[in-house]
Design a protein around this motif. Structure first.
Motif, PDB file in Angstrom:
ATOM      1  N   VAL A  63       0.874  -1.165   0.000  1.00 60.02           N
ATOM      2  CA  VAL A  63       0.000   0.000   0.000  1.00 60.02           C
ATOM      3  C   VAL A  63       0.918   1.224   0.000  1.00 60.02           C
ATOM      4  O   VAL A  63       1.738   1.385   0.906  1.00 60.02           O
ATOM      5  N   LEU A 101      -0.361  -1.216  -4.476  1.00 58.32           N
ATOM      6  CA  LEU A 101      -1.692  -0.622  -4.415  1.00 58.32           C
ATOM      7  C   LEU A 101      -1.508   0.831  -3.999  1.00 58.32           C
ATOM      8  O   LEU A 101      -1.012   1.101  -2.905  1.00 58.32           O
ATOM      9  N   TYR A 157      -2.813   4.725  -3.209  1.00 59.50           N
ATOM     10  CA  TYR A 157      -3.976   5.480  -2.716  1.00 59.50           C
ATOM     11  C   TYR A 157      -3.558   6.900  -2.363  1.00 59.50           C
ATOM     12  O   TYR A 157      -2.407   7.148  -2.017  1.00 59.50           O
ATOM     13  N   ILE A 177      -9.189  -0.439   0.151  1.00 59.57           N
ATOM     14  CA  ILE A 177      -7.979  -1.210   0.441  1.00 59.57           C
ATOM     15  C   ILE A 177      -8.346  -2.672   0.696  1.00 59.57           C
ATOM     16  O   ILE A 177      -7.683  -3.585   0.188  1.00 59.57           O
ATOM     17  N   ASP A 237      -9.106  -4.348  -2.575  1.00 57.08           N
ATOM     18  CA  ASP A 237      -7.888  -4.541  -3.361  1.00 57.08           C
ATOM     19  C   ASP A 237      -6.984  -5.623  -2.768  1.00 57.08           C
ATOM     20  O   ASP A 237      -6.335  -6.367  -3.512  1.00 57.08           O
ATOM     21  N   VAL A 248       3.383  -0.993   4.028  1.00 59.80           N
ATOM     22  CA  VAL A 248       2.658   0.271   3.928  1.00 59.80           C
ATOM     23  C   VAL A 248       3.697   1.391   3.859  1.00 59.80           C
ATOM     24  O   VAL A 248       4.501   1.545   4.776  1.00 59.80           O
ATOM     25  N   ILE A 291      -2.126   7.334   5.301  1.00 62.44           N
ATOM     26  CA  ILE A 291      -1.951   5.988   4.755  1.00 62.44           C
ATOM     27  C   ILE A 291      -1.706   4.994   5.883  1.00 62.44           C
ATOM     28  O   ILE A 291      -2.247   3.882   5.870  1.00 62.44           O
ATOM     29  N   ALA A 293      -4.519   2.144   6.107  1.00 61.93           N
ATOM     30  CA  ALA A 293      -3.991   0.826   5.754  1.00 61.93           C
ATOM     31  C   ALA A 293      -3.851  -0.051   6.999  1.00 61.93           C
ATOM     32  O   ALA A 293      -4.128  -1.252   6.948  1.00 61.93           O
ATOM     33  N   TYR A 344       1.362  -6.107   9.106  1.00 62.02           N
ATOM     34  CA  TYR A 344       1.863  -5.111   8.172  1.00 62.02           C
ATOM     35  C   TYR A 344       3.130  -4.470   8.718  1.00 62.02           C
ATOM     36  O   TYR A 344       3.375  -4.462   9.921  1.00 62.02           O
TER      37      TYR A 344
END
Length: 93
Positions: free
Chosen positions: A1, A28, A30, A45, A48, A62, A68, A72, A85
């Motif tokens: 992300v 991905l 954003y 998110i 996706d 991330v 974000i 995320a 993450y």
């Protein structure tokens, strides 16, 4: 992300780094503006992540600032009941 502004300036570098090390990167992107901190973007998110086939224990990278990180991180907490993450924060305090 990845934050869209980070991708604009460093996206090619990220692609080269991961590709050069034989690591598949599903990027991905954003928008990371304050107005984007809402449940609609969290849902995007989540959709996706599912479409990309992210597995339950597969960590998500991330890259971006606070917005974000927030959206995320929340999406990862919801996805498959707490997908791990790693946050690479780009904010300067």
């Amino acid at each position: 992300v990845v934050d869209d502004k980070v991708d604009k300036y460093f996206g090619a570098d990220l692609d080269r780094y991961f590709g050069g090390n034989g690591i598949e990167l599903k990027k991905l992107v954003y928008s990371g503006n304050e107005v984007d901190k809402d449940i609609d973007n969290v849902e995007k998110i989540l959709v996706d992540l599912k479409a990309s086939g992210v597995a339950r224990n597969e960590p998500v990278l991330v890259v971006g600032g606070g917005v974000i990180a927030d959206i995320a991180g929340f999406a990862c907490a919801l996805y498959h009941r707490n997908t791990p993450y790693v946050m690479l924060c780009t904010s300067i305090v």
